[in-house]
Scaffold this active site. Structure first.
Site, PDB file in Angstrom:
ATOM      1  N   GLN A   1     -10.556  -5.278   6.143  1.00 20.63           N
ATOM      2  CA  GLN A   1      -9.275  -5.467   5.451  1.00 20.63           C
ATOM      3  C   GLN A   1      -8.167  -5.897   6.398  1.00 20.63           C
ATOM      4  OE1 GLN A   1      -8.751  -1.682   3.502  1.00 20.63           O
ATOM      5  NE2 GLN A   1     -10.452  -2.027   2.081  1.00 20.63           N
TER       6      GLN A   1
ATOM      7  N   HIS B   1      -7.819  -0.010   5.353  1.00 18.68           N
ATOM      8  CA  HIS B   1      -6.566   0.690   5.027  1.00 18.68           C
ATOM      9  C   HIS B   1      -5.474   0.501   6.069  1.00 18.68           C
ATOM     10  CE1 HIS B   1      -8.575   3.638   1.977  1.00 18.68           C
ATOM     11  NE2 HIS B   1      -8.986   2.385   1.848  1.00 18.68           N
TER      12      HIS B   1
ATOM     13  N   GLU C   1      -2.157   4.362  -7.773  1.00 17.39           N
ATOM     14  CA  GLU C   1      -0.872   4.960  -8.138  1.00 17.39           C
ATOM     15  C   GLU C   1       0.301   3.993  -8.050  1.00 17.39           C
ATOM     16  OE1 GLU C   1      -1.767   9.517  -6.500  1.00 17.39           O
ATOM     17  OE2 GLU C   1      -0.179   8.314  -5.581  1.00 17.39           O
TER      18      GLU C   1
ATOM     19  N   TYR D   1       3.741  12.476  -1.048  1.00 12.10           N
ATOM     20  CA  TYR D   1       3.073  11.877  -2.216  1.00 12.10           C
ATOM     21  C   TYR D   1       1.627  12.354  -2.407  1.00 12.10           C
ATOM     22  CZ  TYR D   1       7.419   9.826  -3.222  1.00 12.10           C
ATOM     23  OH  TYR D   1       8.746   9.725  -3.569  1.00 12.10           O
TER      24      TYR D   1
HETATM   25 CA   LIG Z   1      -0.176  10.455  -4.693  1.00  9.15          CA
END
Ligand SMILES: [Ca+2]
Length: 413
Positions: free
Chosen positions: A126, A190, A286, A296
């Site tokens: 990625q 990521h 999300e 989060y």
């Molecule tokens: Ca979250």
């Protein structure tokens, strides 16, 4: 072909269901204008889990349909794995290509030669040349900021660099790295990597937690830059006014934490709030409204499962002190770049959020009212493209790039 067949099926389902969707058949969008029909949710596949949302409207809201005629044009198919779009003052597009090149696309799709002068990238997995944004004073200083996956002795990391777009547009002059999201790690997954200047002239940078089980907990670690949204100065220093400023036990560039892999950042045109999208695992992508200093939740709370199907952690979805997503997808959207639609060239799109979907091969349109998602539509479902970034041009149209090398224009007919 499977995706195309599915989307046709959903379209028919939506049309059928509108007949009895009477109780909430009129909604208002963020401008107060009416959406005259409510359709069935666009997602019809079974979720991966039986997890329950924290509130009504957190997933699978009513479908909406654009009624204003619009047209979709492929301007070019000649990009090589494009990743990020920055709109130049004259309306052309400065586009990163994952392999490490930068190109300018004209409004008619004509591409420049590759622009040189950028430091080398590691484009395995990625990684690569990723996010891009212009200096707020670009018209005068021609400075460009980008993120990329950088090789180090200890593995790769997300780095942020800046340089000047030469007057002849063939090179980047004086390129230098201003920030490194450490620690490095031997993974090619990521990297996060969207960039966005705020109104104070500081730069938001998103990162990822590098995917591995060993680095995943660093999303919760305030001494790591992984799994964060960071806010830095144009010189790469922690921005003044950051939420953890003055705390010696925290990296002061951290703005928010507990993120998995954030590839979408955008400011709401009216409220000025920062919104983000991030990849969940199997289920649990999300949409979050980002507030300074907030947690989060990843990997403590999630609406998804491991790719193997196993539960994650203690298999909990809500926890005190951890923010709930405004919206989530299960199955996943694979959300990448995104933008809010400004102006009313397509009236029902004003202030809506448009998110590029990768594995879902469509662009998601979300109608947002009072910080809640109240309508969802899937656009360009027949194109079978992985949408990597969506930005709005100065002409008011949306422009999107895909992993397959296309640049689209989506605008009023
Ligand atoms: Ca979250």
């Amino acid at each position: 072909m499977k995706e195309i067949g599915t989307s046709l099926g959903m379209l028919m389902t939506g049309v059928t269901l509108v007949v009895f969707s009477c109780s909430s058949s009129v909604q208002e969008d963020t401008n107060g204008s009416s959406i005259d029909s409510t359709y069935a949710p666009v997602e019809t596949k079974a979720p991966n889990t039986d997890y329950k949302p924290a509130f009504e409207g957190q997933t699978r809201v009513a479908g909406v349909k654009t009624t204003t005629p619009y047209e979709v044009k492929v301007l070019t198919e000649g990009l090589n794995r494009p990743w990020g779009i920055a709109v130049l003052p004259d309306g052309r597009f400065l586009i990163t290509e994952k392999g490490g090149t930068l190109r300018i696309a004209a409004a008619d799709g004509t591409l420049s030669e590759p622009i040189s002068g950028l430091p080398p990238v590691n484009d395995a997995g990625q990684g690569g040349l990723l996010g891009i944004t212009l200096d707020p004073d670009f018209s005068n200083n021609r400075m460009v900021y980008w993120s990329f996956s950088e090789n180090t002795a200890d593995g790769t990391l997300t780095a942020v660099a800046k340089g000047r777009l030469a007057d002849n547009e063939r090179t980047i002059e004086g390129a230098r790295v201003i920030y490194r999201a450490t620690p490095a790690h031997r993974s090619n997954l990521h990297y996060g990597s969207r960039l966005l200047f705020d109104r104070t002239g500081n730069l938001f940078v998103s990162t990822g937690e590098r995917s591995d089980i060993v680095t995943r907990p660093q999303a919760q670690d305030l001494n790591s830059a992984l799994g964060k949204i960071l806010r830095i100065t144009p010189e790469g220093k922690p921005a003044p006014g950051n939420p953890f400023e003055g705390r010696s036990d925290v990296r002061p560039e951290i703005y928010s934490y507990g993120h998995r892999n954030v590839q979408g950042l955008a400011f709401h045109p009216i409220t000025g709030d920062l919104w983000e999208t991030e990849f969940g695992p199997r289920g649990g992508d999300e949409l979050n409204l980002v507030q300074p200093g907030k947690n989060y939740g990843w990997p403590v709370i999630t609406y998804g499962l491991e790719y193997s199907g196993k539960k994650i952690g203690d298999s909990i979805q809500q926890h005190e002190g951890m923010e709930q997503p405004v919206y989530y997808w299960d199955p996943v959207l694979s959300p990448s770049g995104m933008t809010f639609f400004k102006g009313n060239s397509i009236p029902e799109w004003e202030n809506n959020l448009f998110i590029g979907g990768l594995s879902s091969v469509h662009i998601a349109r979300l109608v947002i009212k009072d910080n809640k998602v109240v309508g969802e539509e899937r656009l360009l479902t027949g194109e079978a493209q992985r949408f990597r970034d969506v930005q709005q041009g100065h002409d008011g149209a949306l422009y999107a790039v895909t992993d397959g090398g296309r640049l689209y224009r989506i605008g009023k007919k």
